[in-house]
Design a protein around this motif. Structure first.
Motif, PDB file in Angstrom:
ATOM      1  N   ALA A  24      17.459  23.920 -90.025  1.00  0.00           N
ATOM      2  CA  ALA A  24      16.081  23.358 -90.243  1.00  0.00           C
ATOM      3  C   ALA A  24      15.471  23.414 -88.845  1.00  0.00           C
ATOM      4  CB  ALA A  24      16.205  21.754 -90.457  1.00  0.00           C
ATOM      5  N   ALA A  25      15.859  23.256 -87.648  1.00  0.00           N
ATOM      6  CA  ALA A  25      15.026  23.407 -86.528  1.00  0.00           C
ATOM      7  C   ALA A  25      14.783  24.953 -85.875  1.00  0.00           C
ATOM      8  CB  ALA A  25      16.110  22.957 -85.337  1.00  0.00           C
ATOM      9  N   SER A  26      15.922  25.709 -86.564  1.00  0.00           N
ATOM     10  CA  SER A  26      15.625  27.179 -86.280  1.00  0.00           C
ATOM     11  C   SER A  26      16.035  28.175 -87.139  1.00  0.00           C
ATOM     12  CB  SER A  26      16.337  27.467 -84.848  1.00  0.00           C
ATOM     13  OG  SER A  26      16.215  28.876 -84.358  1.00  0.00           O
ATOM     14  N   PRO A  27      15.289  28.151 -88.328  1.00  0.00           N
ATOM     15  CA  PRO A  27      15.799  28.900 -89.624  1.00  0.00           C
ATOM     16  C   PRO A  27      15.852  30.412 -89.415  1.00  0.00           C
ATOM     17  CG  PRO A  27      13.533  28.143 -89.654  1.00  0.00           C
ATOM     18  CD  PRO A  27      14.061  27.540 -88.591  1.00  0.00           C
ATOM     19  N   ASN A  28      15.331  30.784 -88.054  1.00  0.00           N
ATOM     20  CA  ASN A  28      15.373  32.277 -87.971  1.00  0.00           C
ATOM     21  C   ASN A  28      16.048  32.589 -86.571  1.00  0.00           C
ATOM     22  OD1 ASN A  28      13.988  33.140 -90.319  1.00  0.00           O
ATOM     23  ND2 ASN A  28      12.133  32.240 -89.209  1.00  0.00           N
ATOM     24  N   GLY A  29      16.801  31.573 -86.139  1.00  0.00           N
ATOM     25  CA  GLY A  29      17.499  31.679 -84.725  1.00  0.00           C
ATOM     26  C   GLY A  29      18.406  32.665 -84.793  1.00  0.00           C
ATOM     27  N   LYS A  30      18.900  33.252 -83.640  1.00  0.00           N
ATOM     28  CA  LYS A  30      20.156  34.429 -83.470  1.00  0.00           C
ATOM     29  C   LYS A  30      21.269  33.965 -84.152  1.00  0.00           C
ATOM     30  CE  LYS A  30      21.208  33.666 -78.630  1.00  0.00           C
ATOM     31  NZ  LYS A  30      21.159  34.054 -77.386  1.00  0.00           N
ATOM     32  N   GLY A  31      21.497  32.624 -84.134  1.00  0.00           N
ATOM     33  CA  GLY A  31      22.953  32.227 -84.377  1.00  0.00           C
ATOM     34  C   GLY A  31      23.061  31.502 -85.882  1.00  0.00           C
ATOM     35  N   VAL A  32      21.802  31.487 -86.638  1.00  0.00           N
ATOM     36  CA  VAL A  32      21.761  30.946 -87.837  1.00  0.00           C
ATOM     37  C   VAL A  32      22.653  31.406 -88.835  1.00  0.00           C
ATOM     38  CG1 VAL A  32      20.198  32.318 -88.962  1.00  0.00           C
ATOM     39  CG2 VAL A  32      19.843  30.029 -89.384  1.00  0.00           C
TER      40      VAL A  32
END
Length: 571
Positions: free
Chosen positions: A414-422
């Protein structure tokens, strides 16, 4: 009489010589202030106050040094003495007004400024110094007061009008500062350039121009301006500081660690040329952190001395904690970060990194629950810290606390839906829900199939984002096998096992590595078709044996399929 005249002449000469020495010393003191050599300036000005006790300008400049170094009460005492010693000089009234402004008392400040104007209302310097006093509120450590740009500009403009021959570069310098502090660099550039026309030896205006280029990310242009200053005066510390800041910011726009190193070198040069103030030492520590020189950072931070009641002690503990963690000195990191939080009482001054390093140190110390609380706060302040929260989730996963792990992975996504580690987070989120269901099921706790729905959703996202992730299809098959109706299965697992097989067998190099998993897929598909399509079942079981000969399920089922059919009764 001749002797008398000679004596008079000699005395006049002594007076003139003393005046020249005084002027030179005061000028040198002002240069030291401009070069941020405050200890040197203080020593010089104290000497001047002692030897020229009736000259108000000595007191004024000494008071300004105290203001610049944060000693407002000392400055006020010096300005008050200056008013008494030289009642006709209005500078110390302006100094008292500046002290009032820095103490958030603008009403008292205006009273003192008005008194100063009444004493010498036709002198441009009166308005120039008042304008500078209004600007002096711009302090990085001051979270309350802000510069009064309206009054600052009004007074500096008045000074500019009275200095009709443009003979004083300080007027243009102050005008440039008034705009630069508002980040109006275009408006500031003209006055700063005029400084050079009036006073070619002025270093600060050109340094400020270099700083503005840096703020506009015109790094090569800023670098040239600052190097020009250093070429003209190799001992002008502020130029090294701004050059260090420029290189550090420049390095953040790429992977050029050489520029980060240059940043450190230049900032250290600035410190060597100035007083190594506590503020500059702390900024140097920040340089080392951003340049990832954690070994030096830990040494520097540990060497900084602060008094027990100094608010900067919290910042020192912060830098010690950050450095210790990066150097894998986890017990010391935890001690220092706990010390930081004990000292820092203002929540507005606590950074996301503070919660992050405290939480990570707690995680390394086995304090998982506390780590979760603090790393969650770190993410709330700055979502770039989300990787640390994923680390906490993995810790709970490894401890087989699957329900908690899944909850945390949900927060990570939820905090980083497109983050590199998602992708990693989606996968382990799905596994956590899957194993949570399986664990409860094995313990006969009748778990909700909603857990499996959530597991399937997360793992499906992995397949969507990274279609070549073969295990995503395998786990979707396993999850859907449990989701299916036990008594009348609909074959929910079938398309996922088939896709797993397809993805693996498309690349021969994957077949051997996935032999057992292939066998599992073939076994499940053979078992599904066993009662409805024996030929198809036989085909899958044969493929299972070929993929993983040591498996027992497929070979047993093949024997069943090849056994003669039992004769029915009455036949």
């Amino acid at each position: 009489m001749k002797i008398s005249k000679k004596a008079i002449t000699l005395n006049v000469g002594l007076v003139l010589m003393g005046s020249a020495v005084f002027a030179q010393n005061l000028n040198d003191a002002k240069k030291a202030i401009d070069a941020e050599q405050y200890q040197k300036a203080t020593s010089m000005l104290k000497s001047l106050v002692s030897s020229q006790a009736s000259n108000g300008e000595n007191y004024y400049n000494l008071g300004l040094v105290y203001l610049k170094t944060g000693y407002i009460d000392s400055a006020r005492a010096v300005f008050t003495k200056g008013v008494t010693a030289d009642a006709k000089n209005n500078l110390n009234l302006i100094g008292l007004g500046e002290a009032d402004m820095l103490s958030n008392n603008p009403t008292s400040a205006k009273t003192n400024f008005d008194k100063a104007i009444e004493l010498d209302k036709k002198n441009y310097k009166t308005y120039l110094e008042i304008g500078k006093a209004y600007l002096a509120q711009d302090k990085p450590s001051d979270d309350v007061s802000k510069p009064d740009f309206t009054n600052a500009l009004a007074n500096i403009t008045k000074a500019d009008e009275l200095d009709s021959k443009d003979k004083d570069a300080e007027v243009f310098l102050a005008l440039g500062d008034a705009y630069a502090l508002q980040k109006k660099n275009s408006e500031a550039l003209g006055p700063y350039m005029r400084v050079g026309d009036v006073d070619p030896n002025n270093r600060r205006a050109k340094t400020q121009i270099g700083k503005m280029y840096k703020e506009s990310r015109a790094f090569p242009e800023g670098e040239k301006e600052l190097q020009d200053v250093i070429a003209a005066d190799a001992n002008y510390g502020p130029a090294y500081r701004e050059l260090g800041e420029l290189y550090l910011q420049w390095s953040s726009f790429g992977t050029d660690q050489e520029k980060a190193k240059k940043g450190i070198e230049n900032y250290k040069k600035y410190m060597d040329l100035t007083d190594k103030s506590l503020e500059s030492q702390l900024r140097y520590a920040q340089f080392l952190f951003y340049a990832k020189d954690f070994q030096t950072l830990e040494q520097v931070a540990s060497a900084i001395k602060v008094s027990a009641n100094d608010s900067k002690g919290a910042v020192v503990s912060r830098m010690k904690g950050w450095a210790a963690y990066e150097n894998k000195n986890y017990p010391q990191a935890l001690t220092s970060m706990n010390d930081f939080f004990a000292k820092e009482k203002d929540p507005n001054k606590i950074l996301g990194f503070d919660y992050l390093y405290l939480g990570k140190a707690q995680l390394k110390s086995g304090q998982d629950s506390l780590a979760l609380i603090n790393i969650t706060k770190a993410v709330e302040k700055d979502t770039t810290n989300v990787d640390a929260l994923a680390e906490v989730a993995k810790t709970f996963f490894d401890a087989k606390k699957y329900a908690k792990s899944a909850q945390i992975y949900d927060k990570v996504i939820a905090a980083s839906p497109n983050g590199k580690g998602v992708l990693y987070s989606y996968f382990y989120d799905g596994l956590a829900y899957y194993f949570d269901y399986a664990t409860q099921y094995a313990a006969k706790k009748n778990p909700s199939k909603d857990l499996l729905v959530k597991a399937d959703s997360s793992i499906a996202k992995v397949a969507q984002l990274a279609p070549e992730t073969t295990d995503a299809y395998l786990y979707r098959a396993r999850v859907n096998s449990l989701l299916d109706d036990e008594k009348a299965p609909k074959g929910l697992m079938v398309p996922h096992f088939e896709m797993f097989i397809k993805k693996v067998t498309e690349k021969p190099e994957l077949v051997t590595a996935n032999a057992k998993k292939l066998s599992e897929a073939y076994d499940n598909l053979g078992g599904y078709y066993f009662n409805t399509d024996k030929a198809k079942a036989k085909e899958y079981f044969e493929k299972s044996v070929a993929a993983y000969p040591s498996g027992t399920f497929a070979s047993a089922k093949l024997k069943e399929l090849s056994a003669p059919a039992a004769k029915g009764k009455g036949k």
